[in-house]
Design an enzyme around this catalytic site. Structure first.
Site, PDB file in Angstrom:
ATOM      1  N   LYS A  44       0.830  -1.214   0.000  1.00 14.12           N
ATOM      2  CA  LYS A  44       0.000   0.000   0.000  1.00 14.12           C
ATOM      3  C   LYS A  44       0.859   1.258   0.000  1.00 14.12           C
ATOM      4  CE  LYS A  44      -2.883  -1.113   3.715  1.00 14.12           C
ATOM      5  NZ  LYS A  44      -3.892  -0.722   4.713  1.00 14.12           N
ATOM      6  N   LYS A  46       2.861   2.069   2.362  1.00 18.34           N
ATOM      7  CA  LYS A  46       2.905   2.584   3.744  1.00 18.34           C
ATOM      8  C   LYS A  46       3.938   1.806   4.535  1.00 18.34           C
ATOM      9  CE  LYS A  46      -1.666   4.103   5.232  1.00 18.34           C
ATOM     10  NZ  LYS A  46      -2.707   3.923   6.230  1.00 18.34           N
TER      11      LYS A  46
HETATM   12  N1  C2G Z   1     -10.106   6.623  11.274  1.00 20.72           N
HETATM   13  C1  C2G Z   1     -11.029   7.502  11.877  1.00 20.72           C
HETATM   14  N2  C2G Z   1     -10.593   8.739  12.323  1.00 20.72           N
HETATM   15  C2  C2G Z   1      -9.294   9.090  12.193  1.00 20.72           C
HETATM   16  C3  C2G Z   1      -8.357   8.204  11.594  1.00 20.72           C
HETATM   17  C4  C2G Z   1      -8.794   6.969  11.141  1.00 20.72           C
HETATM   18  O1  C2G Z   1     -12.220   7.190  12.028  1.00 20.72           O
HETATM   19  N3  C2G Z   1      -8.924  10.307  12.658  1.00 20.72           N
HETATM   20  C5  C2G Z   1     -10.608   5.346  10.770  1.00 20.72           C
HETATM   21  C6  C2G Z   1     -10.341   5.178   9.251  1.00 20.72           C
HETATM   22  O2  C2G Z   1     -11.346   5.820   8.523  1.00 20.72           O
HETATM   23  C7  C2G Z   1     -10.356   3.659   9.090  1.00 20.72           C
HETATM   24  C8  C2G Z   1      -9.794   3.180  10.449  1.00 20.72           C
HETATM   25  O3  C2G Z   1      -9.863   4.297  11.358  1.00 20.72           O
HETATM   26  O4  C2G Z   1     -11.685   3.197   8.917  1.00 20.72           O
HETATM   27  C9  C2G Z   1      -8.346   2.708  10.341  1.00 20.72           C
HETATM   28  O5  C2G Z   1      -7.615   3.742   9.725  1.00 20.72           O
HETATM   29  P1  C2G Z   1      -6.148   3.411   9.163  1.00 20.72           P
HETATM   30  O6  C2G Z   1      -5.367   2.718  10.184  1.00 20.72           O
HETATM   31  O7  C2G Z   1      -5.617   4.679   8.584  1.00 20.72           O
HETATM   32  O8  C2G Z   1      -6.484   2.356   8.019  1.00 20.72           O
HETATM   33  P2  C2G Z   1      -6.135   2.432   6.477  1.00 20.72           P
HETATM   34  O9  C2G Z   1      -4.676   2.561   6.327  1.00 20.72           O
HETATM   35  O10 C2G Z   1      -7.024   3.439   5.889  1.00 20.72           O
HETATM   36  O11 C2G Z   1      -6.481   0.938   5.996  1.00 20.72           O
HETATM   37  O12 C2G Z   1      -8.524  -2.411   3.393  1.00 20.72           O
HETATM   38  C10 C2G Z   1      -8.684  -1.172   4.012  1.00 20.72           C
HETATM   39  C11 C2G Z   1      -7.411  -0.705   4.631  1.00 20.72           C
HETATM   40  O13 C2G Z   1      -6.872  -1.660   5.471  1.00 20.72           O
HETATM   41  C12 C2G Z   1      -7.671   0.568   5.433  1.00 20.72           C
END
Ligand code: C2G
Length: 155
Positions: A44, A46
């Site tokens: 990804k 990341k």
């Molecule tokens: N999230 C949130 N508020 C934030 C940051 C994140 O509600 N301030 C939510 C995101 O929208 C997501 C979850 O927390 O639903 C996890 O966020 P991340 O760890 O950033 O996940 P991501 O890298 O977006 O991975 O297949 C989907 C991916 O695995 C999503």
């Protein structure tokens, strides 16, 4: 029994992650969280600060989370939904529209994100604190405290 499923990296676990998982627990009886593996994160583009093992352990310990599964590919969602009898698939609204195709299998919901906090912002702050900057900060602080004591003497 309503089963709810979500996915995420959950790196540098913060209040945004916590509030999302709490809301999931309020939507169903069983909460399953797919946590992205380190290898999947690399794909990804990341790089997590916290290892998969530790991120999974943190998420597993959150009240209301019943099961943590590794997320290692984009296309495993369909299999996970069918294998776990998922009723509601949930993501934060930064993913709005991205998983509508799953509506053929279950309800899909996008919940408002928590504003003002993100793992990438935390990482940026950590980067700003790398040793090179700390020296600058220290010399600025000592300059300021010297100035302060100088003015105190004048007062
Ligand atoms: N999230 C949130 N508020 C934030 C940051 C994140 O509600 N301030 C939510 C995101 O929208 C997501 C979850 O927390 O639903 C996890 O966020 P991340 O760890 O950033 O996940 P991501 O890298 O977006 O991975 O297949 C989907 C991916 O695995 C999503």
């Amino acid at each position: 029994m309503t089963t709810v499923l979500t996915y995420g990296t959950f790196d540098l676990f913060h209040i945004g992650h916590l509030r999302l998982l709490r809301r999931l627990a309020g939507l169903g009886d069983r909460v399953i969280v797919g946590v992205s593996t380190d290898e999947f994160n690399t794909s990804k583009g990341k790089r997590s600060v916290v290892s998969y093992g530790d991120r999974a352990e943190i998420v597993r310990s959150i009240k209301g989370v019943d099961l943590v599964i590794p997320e290692s590919s984009w296309d495993q969602k369909t299999r996970d939904i069918e294998a776990n009898g998922v009723d509601i698939f949930v993501m934060g609204d930064d993913w709005r529209g991205k998983f509508d195709d799953l509506e053929a299998l279950c309800e899909v919901r996008y919940l408002p994100r928590t504003e003002g906090i993100s793992s990438s912002e935390l990482k940026q702050m950590l980067r700003a604190l790398d040793p090179a900057h700390i020296e600058d900060l220290q010399s600025a602080v000592s300059t300021l405290s010297n100035l302060l004591s100088h003015y105190r003497d004048l007062a």
